[in-house]
Design an enzyme around this catalytic site. Structure first.
Site: not given
Ligand code: IPE
Ligand code: IPE
Ligand code: MG
Length: 243
Positions: A21-22, A69
């Site tokens: 994440d991030g 997502n």
């Molecule tokens: C979880 O991250 C899914 C993946 C890393 C693929 P999200 O960014 O989608 O989760 P939430 O929305 O912060 O709970």
């Molecule tokens: C995780 O990073 C990857 C996926 C969920 C595909 P994010 O896209 O959720 O990144 P943040 O949480 O918005 O920073």
């Molecule tokens: Mg995220």
């Protein structure tokens, strides 16, 4: 008697699962579009996979795209799907050569045909490998996986191949996408969020959790090694009391 035996609890996690994440915030911090962060995140995957054998991590499962997502913008979703195709094209030979066996978990029905074909081909290409088992969760959700499992189990009962009395935890687990994998010993989530976001709900019942502030594109193999090594200090009891 059992008390005299040496402690054989493995000190390294055999199966590590990561909620990567991030990426979005990493890009935002640089004034760039979210997809820029996803590309940087994809590059990190290679480094983390290659670090596994030396750390004694036989199974690595990574959360790439959740069933939730799809709620993101069409541009981001389409960009991510393109990135997954590109990842497979670019990494397939290297994964094969380095002994990585790749599997995908999640519902393939909603994914585009070309991507699914590439996923199947990569699974087939690496099916004979055993150095490291990489599982990529793509359009994966723990509730969705359990619902699909329950549906198939109900169908088996309906067809008379199973009776409701035979249904126990082991039977149910056989219908999960992860049926060939051990449960994760350690689940890592990057980016400072302390939640599991529908990841491996059933399988992580007794997993150890580590929430790291680092954003995924900054998650180096040194940080990974540190987290994996800190697992050794944990005392897993699985509900029992140690004598
Ligand atoms: C979880 O991250 C899914 C993946 C890393 C693929 P999200 O960014 O989608 O989760 P939430 O929305 O912060 O709970
Ligand atoms: C995780 O990073 C990857 C996926 C969920 C595909 P994010 O896209 O959720 O990144 P943040 O949480 O918005 O920073
Ligand atoms: Mg995220």
């Amino acid at each position: 008697m059992a008390r005299d035996l040496p402690d054989t609890t493995p000190k390294n996690p055999r199966h590590v699962a990561i909620i990567m994440d991030g990426n979005g915030r990493w890009a935002q911090e640089r004034g760039r579009p979210r997809l820029f962060g996803h590309h940087a995140g994809a590059r990190r995957v290679r480094e983390i996979v290659s670090a596994c054998p030396d750390l004694g991590v036989k199974y690595l499962t990574i959360f790439a795209f959740s069933t939730e997502n799809w709620k993101r913008t069409q541009t981001e979703v389409a960009g991510l799907m393109k990135l997954f195709r590109r990842y497979i094209t670019r990494e397939a030979q290297d994964l094969f050569r380095t002994g990585v066996r790749v599997r995908f978990i999640g519902d393939r029905v909603r994914l585009d045909e070309k991507l699914v074909r590439m996923m199947d081909e990569l699974e087939l290409l690496t099916a004979g490998n055993d150095t490291c088992h990489l599982t990529i969760a793509l359009n994966y959700g723990g509730r969705d996986e359990l619902t699909r499992a329950a549906k198939r189990l109900a169908y088996e009962i309906e067809c008379g191949r199973l009776t409701h009395k035979e249904v126990d935890a082991e039977t149910l687990a056989r219908f999960l996408d992860t049926h060939v994998l051990p449960d994760p010993d350690l689940v890592i989530r990057t980016s400072g969020e302390a939640r599991i976001s529908n990841f491996l709900l059933w399988q992580s019942a007794y997993s150890e959790y580590e929430f790291i502030d680092t954003l995924w594109p900054d998650f180096t193999k040194d940080i990974f090694a540190e987290v994996v090594q800190s697992y050794a200090t944990r005392d897993r009891r699985f509900g029992a009391v140690k004598v």
